[in-house]
Design an enzyme around this catalytic site. Structure first.
Site, PDB file in Angstrom:
ATOM      1  N   ASN A   9       0.869  -1.183   0.000  1.00 25.50           N
ATOM      2  CA  ASN A   9       0.000   0.000   0.000  1.00 25.50           C
ATOM      3  C   ASN A   9       0.903   1.229   0.000  1.00 25.50           C
ATOM      4  OD1 ASN A   9      -1.788   2.051   0.520  1.00 25.50           O
ATOM      5  ND2 ASN A   9      -2.326   1.361   2.592  1.00 25.50           N
ATOM      6  N   LYS A  11       0.091   4.232  -0.267  1.00 24.77           N
ATOM      7  CA  LYS A  11      -0.579   5.405   0.317  1.00 24.77           C
ATOM      8  C   LYS A  11      -0.382   6.621  -0.596  1.00 24.77           C
ATOM      9  CE  LYS A  11       0.036   3.356   4.806  1.00 24.77           C
ATOM     10  NZ  LYS A  11      -0.071   3.508   6.246  1.00 24.77           N
ATOM     11  N   HIS A  94      -9.384   0.600   4.979  1.00 20.08           N
ATOM     12  CA  HIS A  94      -8.121   0.855   5.683  1.00 20.08           C
ATOM     13  C   HIS A  94      -8.409   1.784   6.862  1.00 20.08           C
ATOM     14  CE1 HIS A  94      -4.102   2.314   6.558  1.00 20.08           C
ATOM     15  NE2 HIS A  94      -3.652   1.237   5.932  1.00 20.08           N
ATOM     16  N   GLU A  96      -6.961   4.288   7.948  1.00 16.21           N
ATOM     17  CA  GLU A  96      -6.821   5.719   7.646  1.00 16.21           C
ATOM     18  C   GLU A  96      -8.088   6.252   6.978  1.00 16.21           C
ATOM     19  OE1 GLU A  96      -3.072   5.417   5.588  1.00 16.21           O
ATOM     20  OE2 GLU A  96      -2.117   4.862   7.479  1.00 16.21           O
ATOM     21  N   GLU A 166      -5.273  -5.481  10.545  1.00 14.68           N
ATOM     22  CA  GLU A 166      -4.280  -4.425  10.768  1.00 14.68           C
ATOM     23  C   GLU A 166      -4.569  -3.728  12.096  1.00 14.68           C
ATOM     24  OE1 GLU A 166      -2.362  -3.071   6.928  1.00 14.68           O
ATOM     25  OE2 GLU A 166      -4.186  -1.909   7.073  1.00 14.68           O
ATOM     26  N   GLY A 172       2.303   1.993  10.828  1.00 18.83           N
ATOM     27  CA  GLY A 172       3.206   3.135  10.697  1.00 18.83           C
ATOM     28  C   GLY A 172       3.877   3.555  11.993  1.00 18.83           C
ATOM     29  N   SER A 212       3.529  -2.339  10.470  1.00 19.67           N
ATOM     30  CA  SER A 212       4.985  -2.298  10.694  1.00 19.67           C
ATOM     31  C   SER A 212       5.668  -3.622  10.370  1.00 19.67           C
ATOM     32  CB  SER A 212       5.296  -1.846  12.123  1.00 19.67           C
ATOM     33  OG  SER A 212       4.791  -0.547  12.342  1.00 19.67           O
TER      34      SER A 212
HETATM   35  C1  PEP Z   1      -0.767  -0.079   6.159  1.00 15.38           C
HETATM   36  O1  PEP Z   1      -0.920   1.141   6.093  1.00 15.38           O
HETATM   37  O2  PEP Z   1      -1.588  -0.848   5.645  1.00 15.38           O
HETATM   38  C2  PEP Z   1       0.401  -0.569   6.876  1.00 15.38           C
HETATM   39  C3  PEP Z   1       0.430  -1.815   7.227  1.00 15.38           C
HETATM   40  O3  PEP Z   1       1.384   0.351   7.123  1.00 15.38           O
HETATM   41  P1  PEP Z   1       2.838   0.054   7.762  1.00 15.38           P
HETATM   42  O4  PEP Z   1       3.363  -1.199   7.125  1.00 15.38           O
HETATM   43  O5  PEP Z   1       3.643   1.257   7.411  1.00 15.38           O
HETATM   44  O6  PEP Z   1       2.632  -0.104   9.230  1.00 15.38           O
END
Ligand code: PEP
Length: 249
Positions: A9, A11, A94, A96, A166, A172, A212
């Site tokens: 992703n 973003k 997601h 976000e 997630e 993040g 992460s």
């Molecule tokens: C995500 O935004 O789906 C995600 C998993 O981000 P990150 O790997 O940066 O934690």
């Protein structure tokens, strides 16, 4: 048979040119094996990134789609448009989008149905915030997100869904869920799907971990019996890190 999947992703990162360069490197370096690799760039990149891919195990996905089919919705991008741009997957729900754009379970349910109607595979995200985990409500929250977002689908349609667990506190932040925390939640998700649908449907559903994930922890996470891959944010912006995660299988 459920599939092993690693989805990146991107973003709101990379210009179109930078995105194509990244896609070219990943396309060159990705091994053709049984791991499905999905690149999810921003909308303006989709057609060109899809056109860059030549390997059978590589696919393109969008990061979101509109909750309406078409019409006077300035700034929105429909599932039909995404499919016509060459994408085969779309991330829906997601955290976000849920947090910054107030996307509700009901909105996400509409998006899932439009994605399916337009031959896109939804990657449906679920996960709890830190306060919910600390209050011991994480299982209940994720169950509710699945029920409201997905559980009115027919077994056939549900069979086309990919789930991404997630935990919001891991996205993040550099704080990764432990392998035990991921496995515990993924097992619960699979059991909940089996209660609603059938064991066969649950057994065939790919459940990805996101939060992460890096080359250094991917192997441990992916070696759990109910973790079928990852949805990768930050580490998907570097070809070396992303390929490192794909190769962790
Ligand atoms: C995500 O935004 O789906 C995600 C998993 O981000 P990150 O790997 O940066 O934690």
């Amino acid at each position: 048979m459920r599939k092993k999947i690693v989805a990146g992703n991107w973003k709101m990162n990379k210009t179109v040119h930078e995105g194509i360069e990244l896609a070219k490197i990943i396309n060159r370096q990705a091994e053709e094996n049984d791991v499905i690799v999905i690149l999810c760039p921003p909308f303006p990149h989709l057609t060109e990134v899809a056109g860059t891919i030549t390997k059978d195990s590589l696919f393109t996905g969008a990061q979101n789609c509109a909750s309406e089919a078409s019409g006077a919705y300035t700034g929105e991008v429909s599932a039909e448009m995404i499919h016509s741009a060459g994408a085969e997957y779309v991330i829906i729900g997601h955290s976000e989008r849920r947090t910054y754009f107030n996307e509700t379970d009901e909105t996400l349910n509409k998006k899932v149905k439009l994605a399916l109607a337009n031959d896109l595979t939804p990657i449906f995200c679920c996960g709890e915030v830190l306060a919910e985990r600390q209050a011991g409500k994480h299982m209940q929250i994720v169950k509710s997100q699945l029920e409201k977002g997905l559980f009115d689908l027919s077994p056939e349609d549900f069979g086309r869904i990919v789930i991404a667990y997630e935990p919001v506190w891991a996205i993040g932040t550099g704080v990764t869920a432990t392998a035990e925390q991921a496995q515990e939640m993924h097992k619960m998700i699979r059991e909940h799907i089996a209660e609603k649908y059938r064991n066969a449907v649950a057994g065939n559903t790919s459940i990805l971990y996101g939060g992460s994930c890096k080359p250094s922890n991917a192997k441990e996470l992916f070696s759990n019996p109910d973790v079928d891959g990852g949805l990768i944010g930050g580490a998907s912006l570097s070809a070396a890190d992303f390929i490192g995660i794909v190769n962790a299988f």
